[in-house]
Design a protein around this motif. Structure first.
Motif, short mmCIF file in Angstrom:
data_model
loop_
_atom_site.label_atom_id
_atom_site.label_comp_id
_atom_site.label_asym_id
_atom_site.label_seq_id
_atom_site.Cartn_x
_atom_site.Cartn_y
_atom_site.Cartn_z
N GLY A 1 -9.12 -31.05 11.07
CA GLY A 1 -9.32 -29.81 10.32
C GLY A 1 -10.72 -29.27 10.45
O GLY A 1 -11.69 -30.03 10.56
N ASN A 2 -10.85 -27.94 10.45
CA ASN A 2 -12.17 -27.31 10.52
C ASN A 2 -13.00 -27.69 9.30
O ASN A 2 -12.48 -27.75 8.18
CB ASN A 2 -12.03 -25.79 10.59
CG ASN A 2 -11.48 -25.34 11.92
OD1 ASN A 2 -11.72 -25.96 12.95
ND2 ASN A 2 -10.72 -24.25 11.91
N PRO A 3 -14.28 -27.95 9.50
CA PRO A 3 -15.12 -28.31 8.36
C PRO A 3 -15.26 -27.15 7.37
O PRO A 3 -15.17 -25.99 7.74
CB PRO A 3 -16.47 -28.65 8.99
CG PRO A 3 -16.44 -28.08 10.35
CD PRO A 3 -15.02 -27.91 10.75
N VAL A 4 -15.46 -27.52 6.12
CA VAL A 4 -15.71 -26.54 5.07
C VAL A 4 -17.22 -26.47 4.88
O VAL A 4 -17.88 -27.49 4.73
CB VAL A 4 -15.02 -26.96 3.75
CG1 VAL A 4 -15.36 -26.03 2.62
CG2 VAL A 4 -13.52 -27.04 3.96
N GLY A 5 -17.76 -25.27 4.95
CA GLY A 5 -19.20 -25.11 4.81
C GLY A 5 -19.67 -25.40 3.39
O GLY A 5 -18.86 -25.55 2.47
N PRO A 6 -20.98 -25.48 3.21
CA PRO A 6 -21.51 -25.71 1.87
C PRO A 6 -21.13 -24.54 0.95
O PRO A 6 -20.99 -23.41 1.39
CB PRO A 6 -23.02 -25.79 2.08
CG PRO A 6 -23.27 -25.13 3.39
CD PRO A 6 -22.02 -25.25 4.20
N GLY A 7 -20.91 -24.85 -0.28
CA GLY A 7 -20.54 -23.81 -1.23
C GLY A 7 -20.78 -24.28 -2.64
O GLY A 7 -21.08 -25.44 -2.89
N SER A 8 -20.61 -23.37 -3.56
CA SER A 8 -20.86 -23.72 -4.95
C SER A 8 -19.61 -24.20 -5.67
O SER A 8 -19.67 -24.68 -6.78
CB SER A 8 -21.45 -22.50 -5.69
OG SER A 8 -20.54 -21.42 -5.60
#
Length: 150
Positions: A124-131
């Motif tokens: 799966g594509n990585p999930v970027g940083p987020g709040s």
């Protein structure tokens, strides 16, 4: 014991002794497979030949002498990515198999002389940083013959 023709002894001698390679060995027994594709290994040495695919390709069955040959398979999908922020790591990809002893084993699979596409699913594509705790992404399907693992 060679057999010589009374009419042409040289031709019979040539047929008996000059041939080498597959044509001299005779036809393989029914169901004997000649297979290529993937990374081929005999490890762990249990009498099986393993064709391991780490990228998409083809499994080519070229000789069965008129009889289908059976195979065991393990088809693993791409794993999921980890989630954002405080989420955990990714998960394993789905698995489909017909190996005896697995409680969810599928039925036997017979192959004939043809080319079988093998599609290897990426993780799966990585999930970027987020709040927020955004969930990870599903891995992609892997398929072989009529088997698809999600």
């Amino acid at each position: 014991m060679p057999i010589k023709s009374l009419n042409h002894p040289t031709a019979d001698f040539n047929n008996q002794y000059w041939r080498s390679g597959p044509e001299a060995a005779g036809a393989p027994p029914p169901g004997a497979m000649e297979v290529s594709g993937g990374n081929i290994t005999a490890t762990p040495g249990n009498g099986y030949t393993y064709h391991i695919f780490t990228s998409s390709g083809s499994l080519v069955v070229s000789a069965l002498n008129g009889q289908p040959g059976s195979v065991e398979y393990v088809v693993v999908a791409g794993g999921g990515s980890g989630s954002a922020r405080h989420g955990g790591g990714g998960g394993a990809g789905g698995l489909r198999t017909n190996v005896s002893g697995d409680p969810l084993a599928g039925s036997a699979m017979a192959l004939t002389e043809t080319t079988y596409p093998v599609t290897i699913g990426a993780g799966g594509n990585p999930v970027g940083p987020g709040s927020s705790a955004t969930p990870g992404n599903k891995g992609n399907d892997t398929s072989f013959n009529s088997i698809t693992s999600e």
